[in-house]
Design a protein around this motif. Structure first.
Motif: not given
Length: 371
Positions: A77-90
């Motif tokens: 429940g924290f206020d947050y801003q997400t950075l524009p990073i492309s995610m790839a797993l792992p």
């Protein structure tokens, strides 16, 4: 309102429980999963952030997508801003470094990261000493000095910041083992750099009498630190007050107790200058810094007795070129209240909210809230 950066290495520590002695590299992560390993860094980070749950209205986060931060912050429940990073797993070291690069632009008050020594190396390679950082221990190898002793201990340091308590900031080494050698029972640790780490503040002063600061000795220590760190060809605008007075006395220069003096290459170039004169100096010199002290009892850094530092002067200098000096006794007397900037420009005051470093002795600094 404080802003924390958060980077979680989702696979940190995954190799430990299954005997792989580390988690660096996709092949090790794949082998760990094949052996039945479970991710643990998210849970370790949660232990740290649970300490901050009562402070959700007093802090915000800048973080990475999905398991690198956003999922956990959403859950808590924290206020947050997400950075524009492309995610790839792992996730990989490259993504950690990309996130760190974006954090440099975002400039959180403290960059918090969860991982082990490999993660610390990746963060250090990008951040170095440019931002305060704090590690949440979640890896197999924890030899670096940038981590809390436990996840909850890392949370406690952040809580101290939010409470306005004294928080020292010190350089700490980033070290990592050669995992291949470690698997052969050979311990080879290497120093990869240093980062600046906030630590729960307390009085650790070289010059003490009965556990209480000797004001004159501490002020002399502060003056020595400032003079030792003065760069050539930089104009230093020395603000008013007895603490800054000690700097001029140590330099052997005439000074203005209730005014602003300008020093270049340890020589006085202008005395008791006004706002327009400061502005003119800044047009003639590329590099300028201000050295100011907090007002005892009130905590004002700007707006009380130093109106020569107008909004346009402060904007031109930039927050990074303001050096604040104070004794720890004076800061402790604020009882957790933040330092205050009252420049006359509400927008500027709001932009500078967060934390600042304060020189409190020779090679001694704390990080403290400013509002």
């Amino acid at each position: 309102m404080l802003t924390f950066g958060l980077i979680i290495n989702p696979f940190a520590g995954i190799g430990g429980a299954v005997g792989l002695k580390g988690s660096d590299g996709e092949a090790v992560v794949a082998e760990a999963f094949a052996r039945g390993a479970e991710q643990r860094s998210g849970a370790r980070t949660e232990q740290a952030l649970e300490v901050l749950l009562p402070y959700r209205d007093h802090c915000r986060f800048i973080t990475c997508p999905d398991d690198m931060g956003a999922n956990l912050l959403e859950k808590l429940g924290f206020d947050y801003q997400t950075l524009p990073i492309s995610m790839a797993l792992p996730t990989s070291a490259q993504q950690t470094r990309e996130a760190a690069e974006l954090m440099l632009s975002a400039k959180p008050d403290v960059l918090v990261f969860a991982g082990g020594d490999g993660t610390a190396r990746d963060i250090c390679a990008v951040i170095g000493e440019q931002l305060p950082v704090l590690g949440i221990p979640a890896g197999v190898k924890i030899h670096s000095g940038v981590y809390g002793v436990t996840p909850a201990a890392s949370g406690e340091v952040l809580r101290h910041l939010l409470d306005g308590k004294l928080v020292d900031i010190r350089e700490a080494e980033v070290r990592d083992l050669d995992e291949d050698a470690f698997r052969q029972n050979q311990v080879r640790a290497k120093h990869y750099g240093d980062m600046r780490v906030p630590q729960a503040g307390h009085f650790v002063q070289a010059v003490k009498q009965g556990g209480v600061e000797d004001e004159s000795l501490v002020v002399a220590d502060i003056a020595a630190d400032i003079i030792n760190s003065m760069d050539d060809d930089v104009v230093y605008l020395i603000g008013s007050g007895k603490t800054t007075l000690a700097i001029m006395d140590e330099l052997g220069l005439d000074n203005t107790l209730l005014g602003v003096d300008a020093v270049l290459n340890r020589e006085l170039i202008a005395r008791d200058i006004n706002e327009q004169q400061i502005w003119a100096l800044m047009q003639d010199h590329v590099a300028c810094k201000a050295v100011v002290s907090s007002m005892g009892g009130q905590g004002h850094v700007f707006g009380r007795g130093n109106q020569q530092f107008s909004p346009r002067i402060l904007r031109a200098l930039g927050k990074d070129n303001i050096v604040i000096i104070s004794t720890k006794t004076k800061i402790t007397a604020l009882n957790g209240r933040p330092l205050i900037i009252d420049s006359g420009d509400a927008t500027l005051d709001q932009e500078w909210h967060g934390t600042v470093e304060i020189v409190t002795g020779y090679n001694d600094r704390i990080v403290y809230p400013i509002a």
